[in-house]
Design a protein around this motif. Sequence first.
Motif, PDB file in Angstrom:
ATOM      1  N   PRO A  31       0.790  -1.240   0.000  1.00  0.00           N
ATOM      2  CA  PRO A  31       0.000   0.000   0.000  1.00  0.00           C
ATOM      3  C   PRO A  31       0.818   1.286   0.000  1.00  0.00           C
ATOM      4  CG  PRO A  31      -0.959  -1.605   1.499  1.00  0.00           C
ATOM      5  CD  PRO A  31       0.355  -2.172   1.064  1.00  0.00           C
ATOM      6  N   ASP A  38      -4.395   7.045  -0.803  1.00  0.00           N
ATOM      7  CA  ASP A  38      -3.481   6.098  -0.168  1.00  0.00           C
ATOM      8  C   ASP A  38      -4.191   4.849   0.343  1.00  0.00           C
ATOM      9  OD1 ASP A  38      -4.854   7.146   1.970  1.00  0.00           O
ATOM     10  OD2 ASP A  38      -3.102   8.029   2.963  1.00  0.00           O
ATOM     11  N   ASP A  39      -5.483   4.767   0.118  1.00  0.00           N
ATOM     12  CA  ASP A  39      -6.264   3.597   0.514  1.00  0.00           C
ATOM     13  C   ASP A  39      -6.369   2.636  -0.676  1.00  0.00           C
ATOM     14  OD1 ASP A  39      -8.180   2.086   2.241  1.00  0.00           O
ATOM     15  OD2 ASP A  39      -9.533   2.596   0.583  1.00  0.00           O
ATOM     16  N   ALA A  42      -9.924   2.209  -2.239  1.00  0.00           N
ATOM     17  CA  ALA A  42     -10.367   3.390  -2.981  1.00  0.00           C
ATOM     18  C   ALA A  42      -9.603   3.515  -4.300  1.00  0.00           C
ATOM     19  CB  ALA A  42     -10.167   4.639  -2.136  1.00  0.00           C
TER      20      ALA A  42
END
Length: 322
Positions: A31, A38-39, A42
């Motif tokens: 990630p 940064d998700d 999403a």
Amino acid sequence: MPELPEVETVRRTLNSLITGKTVRSVTVRLPRILQKPDDPAAFAAMLEGRTFLGAERRGKFLRLVLDGLVLVSHLRMEGRYGLYRDEEPVETHTHVIFHFTDGTALRYKDVRQFGTMHLFAPGEEFLSPPLKKLGLEPLDDAFTPDAFRKALGKRTTKIKPLLLNQEVIVGLGNIYVDEALHLAGIHPERTADTLSGPEKSRLYEAIRATLQSAVEAGGSSVKSYVNGQGEMGMFQHQLRAYGRTGEPCDRCASPIVKFTVGGRGTHVCLRCQKPPKGASQAATANAASAAAASAGPRRKRANAVKLRLDGEGAGGGERPAN
């Protein structure tokens, strides 16, 4: 690495490999590569169902254009993209996978894990970091001799660190700055304000010529760089200064020396690139001595080979058949 020529080569390769492909899903295995959003969930949701329209470049950044989105990707030191069949085993250090509806997948691999990815609405990428403050594109039509002179201005910064500053000129890294300065005959510790008009013109032409030649050669595979099809660049075989410590300058045969400028290893011919007053004289002298010492054994070996061959020819005897 990679610098402008390598990123441009990757761009061209990706443009031919992924244009027209539609994203079915996205797998994020590391990630921290993602910066905006940064998700991972999403990030994946924003890309699903989007089609790649083409690949572009800004400096050392890739701009992967989709319908309604732009993915800004920085490869940093060792990031690389490759197109695979989706069922092929996933290699170690593969951090982001774009699965396409046709059964192929674009995989992002990064051993050092320094690469970044940002998603923007089209046009917004130029208004925000990391693209917002980037300088002149050295291969664009807007990069004229006059624009180059204005970018240098009357700065008292040493020319090498100035050329490495991405807010002044984009895409230049250690390899191509050393090469351009050598081609222009300018010492890297000269300050920009001391360069004459003809010297600035020579440096402008040297930057353009060096980058154009490197792009034509597919970039430089000095360490681990390959393009999107796993192919190495070839410009490393044309390098005249970078990485050639102790080897003869192709102009004057003086040994190339290496020392540090602005925290970066720097390769120079001290005869063709005259040091300015107040340059790192100790470092320069030490580098010259080391280069001369390392060049000595090479010269002895070369002379020995020459004498041996000359002796064979002088003896008049026939060489044994292979």
